[in-house]
Structure formats: C-alpha cells, structure tokens
Scaffold this motif. Structure first.
Motif, mmCIF file in Angstrom:
data_model
loop_
_atom_site.group_PDB
_atom_site.id
_atom_site.type_symbol
_atom_site.label_atom_id
_atom_site.label_comp_id
_atom_site.label_asym_id
_atom_site.label_seq_id
_atom_site.Cartn_x
_atom_site.Cartn_y
_atom_site.Cartn_z
ATOM 1 N N GLY A 55 0.819 -1.204 0.000
ATOM 2 C CA GLY A 55 0.000 0.000 0.000
ATOM 3 C C GLY A 55 0.851 1.251 0.000
ATOM 4 N N ALA A 56 1.969 1.208 0.731
ATOM 5 C CA ALA A 56 2.868 2.368 0.765
ATOM 6 C C ALA A 56 3.493 2.607 -0.606
ATOM 7 C CB ALA A 56 3.953 2.150 1.817
ATOM 8 N N VAL A 57 3.863 1.521 -1.302
ATOM 9 C CA VAL A 57 4.462 1.650 -2.627
ATOM 10 C C VAL A 57 3.457 2.230 -3.619
ATOM 11 C CG1 VAL A 57 5.404 0.361 -4.589
ATOM 12 C CG2 VAL A 57 6.157 -0.177 -2.268
ATOM 13 N N LEU A 58 2.212 1.709 -3.591
ATOM 14 C CA LEU A 58 1.195 2.210 -4.514
ATOM 15 C C LEU A 58 0.851 3.665 -4.208
ATOM 16 C CD1 LEU A 58 -0.849 1.842 -6.764
ATOM 17 C CD2 LEU A 58 -2.439 0.867 -5.089
ATOM 18 N N ALA A 59 0.670 3.995 -2.932
ATOM 19 C CA ALA A 59 0.342 5.373 -2.556
ATOM 20 C C ALA A 59 1.453 6.326 -2.973
ATOM 21 C CB ALA A 59 0.094 5.458 -1.056
ATOM 22 N N ASP A 60 2.691 5.911 -2.780
ATOM 23 C CA ASP A 60 3.820 6.743 -3.159
ATOM 24 C C ASP A 60 3.829 7.001 -4.661
ATOM 25 O OD1 ASP A 60 6.536 7.885 -2.118
ATOM 26 O OD2 ASP A 60 7.046 6.778 -3.935
ATOM 27 N N ARG A 61 3.516 5.967 -5.430
ATOM 28 C CA ARG A 61 3.488 6.106 -6.885
ATOM 29 C C ARG A 61 2.367 7.048 -7.328
ATOM 30 N NH1 ARG A 61 5.634 6.956 -11.514
ATOM 31 N NH2 ARG A 61 4.863 5.725 -13.261
ATOM 32 N N LEU A 62 1.208 6.926 -6.719
ATOM 33 C CA LEU A 62 0.084 7.785 -7.079
ATOM 34 C C LEU A 62 0.355 9.242 -6.712
ATOM 35 C CD1 LEU A 62 -2.897 5.483 -6.010
ATOM 36 C CD2 LEU A 62 -2.006 5.864 -8.314
ATOM 37 N N LEU A 63 1.022 9.467 -5.583
ATOM 38 C CA LEU A 63 1.390 10.825 -5.190
ATOM 39 C C LEU A 63 2.424 11.407 -6.146
ATOM 40 C CD1 LEU A 63 1.700 10.460 -1.310
ATOM 41 C CD2 LEU A 63 -0.122 11.625 -2.555
ATOM 42 N N ALA A 64 3.404 10.593 -6.522
ATOM 43 C CA ALA A 64 4.499 11.068 -7.369
ATOM 44 C C ALA A 64 4.020 11.462 -8.763
ATOM 45 C CB ALA A 64 5.588 10.000 -7.468
ATOM 46 N N THR A 65 2.965 10.823 -9.251
ATOM 47 C CA THR A 65 2.481 11.091 -10.605
ATOM 48 C C THR A 65 1.328 12.087 -10.638
ATOM 49 O OG1 THR A 65 1.061 9.146 -10.413
ATOM 50 C CG2 THR A 65 3.194 8.848 -11.499
ATOM 51 N N GLY A 66 0.873 12.555 -9.470
ATOM 52 C CA GLY A 66 -0.245 13.492 -9.429
ATOM 53 C C GLY A 66 -1.590 12.836 -9.616
ATOM 54 N N LEU A 67 -1.642 11.507 -9.580
ATOM 55 C CA LEU A 67 -2.921 10.806 -9.694
ATOM 56 C C LEU A 67 -3.733 10.892 -8.408
ATOM 57 C CD1 LEU A 67 -1.553 7.709 -11.615
ATOM 58 C CD2 LEU A 67 -3.460 9.100 -12.418
ATOM 59 N N ALA A 68 -3.081 11.202 -7.290
ATOM 60 C CA ALA A 68 -3.767 11.267 -5.997
ATOM 61 C C ALA A 68 -3.091 12.301 -5.113
ATOM 62 C CB ALA A 68 -3.757 9.896 -5.323
ATOM 63 N N HIS A 69 -3.792 12.683 -4.051
ATOM 64 C CA HIS A 69 -3.284 13.650 -3.079
ATOM 65 C C HIS A 69 -3.560 13.142 -1.665
ATOM 66 C CE1 HIS A 69 -2.853 16.333 -6.444
ATOM 67 N NE2 HIS A 69 -4.153 16.241 -6.711
ATOM 68 N N PRO A 70 -2.786 13.576 -0.684
ATOM 69 C CA PRO A 70 -3.062 13.189 0.698
ATOM 70 C C PRO A 70 -4.407 13.746 1.162
ATOM 71 C CG PRO A 70 -0.868 14.172 0.489
ATOM 72 C CD PRO A 70 -1.594 14.436 -0.789
ATOM 73 N N VAL A 71 -5.086 13.001 2.010
ATOM 74 C CA VAL A 71 -6.282 13.506 2.693
ATOM 75 C C VAL A 71 -5.788 14.120 3.991
ATOM 76 C CG1 VAL A 71 -8.537 12.931 3.673
ATOM 77 C CG2 VAL A 71 -7.688 11.694 1.655
ATOM 78 N N VAL A 72 -5.596 15.437 3.975
ATOM 79 C CA VAL A 72 -4.879 16.085 5.064
ATOM 80 C C VAL A 72 -5.589 15.915 6.405
ATOM 81 C CG1 VAL A 72 -5.959 18.342 4.728
ATOM 82 C CG2 VAL A 72 -3.662 18.204 5.701
ATOM 83 N N SER A 73 -6.921 15.873 6.382
ATOM 84 C CA SER A 73 -7.659 15.724 7.640
ATOM 85 C C SER A 73 -7.464 14.350 8.268
ATOM 86 C CB SER A 73 -9.155 15.964 7.400
ATOM 87 O OG SER A 73 -9.668 15.020 6.465
ATOM 88 N N ALA A 74 -7.032 13.358 7.459
ATOM 89 C CA ALA A 74 -6.829 12.012 7.975
ATOM 90 C C ALA A 74 -5.371 11.709 8.292
ATOM 91 C CB ALA A 74 -7.351 10.988 6.956
ATOM 92 N N LEU A 75 -4.475 12.645 8.021
ATOM 93 C CA LEU A 75 -3.062 12.418 8.299
ATOM 94 C C LEU A 75 -2.796 12.595 9.788
ATOM 95 C CD1 LEU A 75 -1.370 14.305 5.318
ATOM 96 C CD2 LEU A 75 -1.964 11.886 5.499
ATOM 97 N N PRO A 76 -1.768 11.913 10.303
ATOM 98 C CA PRO A 76 -1.472 12.024 11.739
ATOM 99 C C PRO A 76 -1.031 13.434 12.097
ATOM 100 C CG PRO A 76 0.262 10.806 10.598
ATOM 101 C CD PRO A 76 -0.864 10.969 9.624
ATOM 102 N N PRO A 77 -1.491 13.969 13.250
ATOM 103 C CA PRO A 77 -1.086 15.316 13.658
ATOM 104 C C PRO A 77 0.387 15.385 14.008
ATOM 105 C CG PRO A 77 -2.324 14.240 15.407
ATOM 106 C CD PRO A 77 -2.393 13.329 14.219
#
Length: 499
Positions: A55-77
């Motif tokens: 999941g970390a590898v896929l998420a990293d790839r999606l972030l790197a290509t602009g296909l996805a963005h972090p959900v800031v409200s769900a990120l750890p404080p």
C-alpha cells in the motif's frame, strides 16, 4: 523512505477509474496506470489507507504522478510545539508586522519568532513591535532583499521546521498545524497554504475585488503536488513551511534574486527529489496592493524575474509548452484561412487516434482518447491566448496595427480568456462585474508582460519568451507494472511562474 501506516490518499478529481478499477487515467503528464489485482484490492473507492508495504508503494506512486493527493484531515497530527520557528523578513512597515506577529501569537505563545530587519530606514518602531510580541530581532546593516533576509533568519533556526511569513500576512490559527501533517510523508520538504485576500475596506475596492478573485499568489481551490509543467508549478514565499535540513542542504534561497526567488527554490527542491504540497484547506490572508500605480508596478516586477529564472532553469521558464500537433493546430487557427479549421480538425483527429493506440487494452479507448485530445486542445488554445495577450503583447500590438487577422485573433483570445477565467474561478468572481474584471485582467497582462520584456532586453536573451515544443514524455521508472506516459501536450492548462 516509505509512507507510514495510516497515511491516507484520495484520487485527484481528474483521475478516471477505468475497466472496473483495473486502470487509472490522469496525472501530470497524463498517463495510463494499469493496476494488478493486488493493487486494486488496496483501493477503497477512490481512497487508499496505507496498511502494509504494498500500500505504501502504490500510494507513493500515485502521489508522485499526481494521480492522488493526501487527505490532510486524515493524516497524523504533528505538534508544532518545539518543532517550528517563524522567520519574518521586514523593512519598515511596523503596523503590518504587528498584525502578523499577533496572528502568530494567537496560535502559539512559545514558538521562536525571528524578525529579520532588512535595513529599515527607521528600525526603532520595528524593534518596539517585535519586543511587544516577544519576538527576537535580527538587524541587518545592508538591505539584502527578501531572499537574503530569509537566509539570515534561517541561519539562526534550530528547530526541524521553519515557517517563512511575510509581514503583510495574517495567519489563520490552524494553518501551521495542518501543514505540518503533510510531513508524515518523509519526501515532503515544503508545504504551503492558499493565499487569500485580507478582508477590509481596501479589499472592497475595484482592484481589491480583482485580487480577491485572481491574485498572483492564489493558486486555486484544489490541492496539488507542486512540480514544473503542472497546473501548480511553483508556490509563493509569502507563507511557506519548510523542512529546515532540506533548505540548508539546498543552500537556502538564491540571495542574488530580488524577485522569483520562491520559484527558483521550488524548482531546485523538486529537482533534487523533494516533494512540495499545496494545501488550500488552510489559508493565509495577504494584504493585496489596490492602488493602481503600485499594483501595476508590482505586477511588472513579477515579470522581471523571468530572465533570471531562464538563466537558472532554461527548461522550465517557457511561456507555453506544446506538443507538436497542438503547436501546428495553433498556427493553423491563427492563419485564419479556409483551410484552417479542416487542418486543425485533422490534427486533432490524428492526435485522438494516437492517444487511442496508447490506451490499447482498456475498454472503449476512443472516447477516452477524444476527451484527452479535447483537453489538450483547450490547454493549447489557453496558452496561445496567453502568448498573444500577455507574454508577447508588444508584438501583438504591432501586429494589430498592420493586420486585421491579428486584431481578430487578439480580440477572440482576450474574450475567451475572460470567459474561461470566469468559469474557472466560480463564485469568487461574483464580486466583480465581467467588464471591470476584463479591464483588470488586461492591465495585469500588460504589466507582467512588460516586466518579462524588460528582463529579456536587459539580459539580451529571448529564452523567457520562447515556447517549447516537446514530444511525448519519457516513460518513468515505476515500482508498479504497465505505467505509460501520454503526450505532455494533452495535460490541462498550467500556470505561468511568478504570474
């Protein structure tokens, strides 16, 4: 470095899920990403929560290509206490400084704040305001400009993160806390909020309402990864949260630049592999210029950063980036001959067929390819209009004197530009009628374009005025199988740096 467990991302609003989740289409440059059955299982609808290495590898790839963005409200404080230092460069302007410091102290009472007095003409009021808000003053004997002043403050920072805040900014209470969440991704080196207009009597004036809708510092309503060649290719230094060690490693801001130093820093950091996140969920209010002469002068100053940036980043500063087919389409349409529309249509048809070939293996590739080509055509027309009315306006003005076709093309470009801006900005433009918005928009273009030409003449180079024609982007390496890049000219419109 991997994303931590619990990290949540969401597909970008433009990313299309194809073939029941077997492929994703989107990103910058636009690409088709085929997903293995294991990768498909990691997505829940349009979101992914990292629970394991895959999941970390896929998420990293999606972030790197602009296909996805972090959900800031769900990120750890990430607690800002003992982790953040504020640096404020200032020259005179004690009233604005006091307002900025008050907004910081409303958020935190114990964070270190360094006010860098960049050789004020009257340093006593600056020192008094800083003392009243328990901020340390770092006086400079010589005026170094914003970049040099920030670097001087950076050398005094001992915390992991540094927030650069201009003196005409007012921070919202949650801005820094929310931005800190993005640093759960170890690749993130900078996060910035949306720059909004500071409410007040001046913001209700004509230019104040225009700036509220179309400020050069406002990069829009949607989150973005900041990279060259994308809709958000840079972020302003009016308010930015930066990882201290990454900034020191990059040698800070370029002190030789009095304007465009924020663009240069963004491109150096991303060029070194760092990630920059634009987060419009939080905002910092900016006191925009509203006096016509002062406003026009400042817009022109932004343009003068073009040549210094062209010297440092020759591949990034082009006023337009076009695929060969879209460049040829623009030339055909500008010719305004009987054959212009058939040729433009033929070029678009060829591009559609080529894009469909790149999408082989998915169901119904032709409709997706047609949509793809339509977006590319719109992007090309938008960039062509900007060339006529903004970057090349001195040439356009000369052409209008001699050619009816140039006059017609310029009028269409100006009207289309206002129409697209009105649609793109939505409710923010309701405070200013279309006529006054159009006038302000054209004055904005005249000022910025003048600055670009002044810098080009001073530097004896046309690098900042020349468009780039590029072929399909090379296929990037990927930890996931079957990722293919599509032509860059098919990407949606990009913002021009320092504009």
């Amino acid at each position: 470095m991997t994303l931590p467990h619990g990290y949540v991302i969401e597909l970008d609003r433009h990313t299309r899920v194809l073939d029941d989740g077997r492929a994703l289409l989107g990103g910058y440059p636009t690409r088709l990403l085929r997903l293995t059955p294991r990768a498909r299982a990691l997505l829940t609808g349009r979101t992914l929560r990292v629970r394991e290495r895959a999941g970390a590898v896929l998420a990293d790839r999606l972030l790197a290509t602009g296909l996805a963005h972090p959900v800031v409200s769900a990120l750890p404080p990430n607690d800002p206490k003992d982790t953040v230092t504020y640096v404020i460069p200032v020259r005179d302007r004690p009233d604005q400084l006091g307002r900025a410091l008050a907004s910081i102290r409303a958020t935190t009472t114990d964070a270190p704040v360094i006010v860098v007095d960049d050789a004020s003409h009257d340093p006593a009021p600056v020192a008094a305001v800083a003392a009243r808000h328990h901020a340390r003053v770092l006086p400079l004997a010589d005026n170094l400009g914003p970049a040099g002043a920030r670097n001087a403050g950076l050398r005094e920072v001992t915390t992991p993160y540094v927030v650069f805040v201009d003196s005409d900014i007012v921070l919202a209470p949650d801005t820094v806390g929310v931005l800190l969440r993005h640093f759960a991704d170890p690749a993130v080196v900078m996060a910035v909020p949306r720059i909004s207009a500071l409410p007040g009597p001046d913001s209700e004036r004509w230019l104040g309402r225009y700036e509220s809708a179309r400020s050069s510092l406002d990069l829009g309503r949607h989150p973005a990864a900041v990279r060259t060649g994308t809709p958000v290719s840079w972020v302003p230094s009016a308010c930015m949260l930066v990882r201290t060690d990454a900034l020191i490693k990059a040698d800070g801001f370029d002190a030789g630049m009095r304007v465009g130093e924020d663009v240069d820093l963004c491109w150096r950091l991303t060029g070194a592999g760092g990630r920059i996140r634009y987060e419009p969920a939080v905002q910092a209010a900016h006191e925009h210029r509203v006096e016509l002469a002062d406003w026009f002068r400042r817009k022109a100053v932004y343009g003068t950063g073009a040549h210094p940036l062209a010297r440092r980043h020759p591949d990034n500063i082009a006023p337009a980036i076009l695929a060969p087919w879209s460049a040829a389409m623009l030339v055909a349409l500008l010719a305004q001959r009987r054959w212009s529309l058939p040729v433009a249509g033929g070029l678009a048809a060829v591009a559609t067929v080529r894009n469909a070939q790149k999408l082989k293996g998915i169901a119904h590739p032709l409709p997706h390819a047609a949509r793809f080509t339509a977006l590319g055509s719109l992007a090309s027309l938008t960039q062509g209009a900007a060339l006529l009315t903004r970057h090349w306006w001195p040439l356009t003005a000369v052409g209008c004197l001699a050619s009816r076709r140039v006059r017609r093309a310029t009028a269409v470009a100006a009207l289309t530009d206002v129409a697209l801006e009105t649609l793109g900005r939505g409710p923010e433009l309701t405070r200013l009628d279309p006529v006054r918005y159009a006038v302000a928009r054209r004055l904005d273009d005249l000022a910025y374009g003048s600055g670009v030409w002044l810098s080009a003449l001073k530097g004896r180079s046309t690098a900042a005025l020349r468009p780039r024609v590029v072929r399909a982007a090379a296929r990037p390496r990927s930890p996931l199988p079957q990722a293919r890049a599509c032509p860059r000219g098919d990407a949606r419109p990009r913002r021009t740096p320092a504009a």
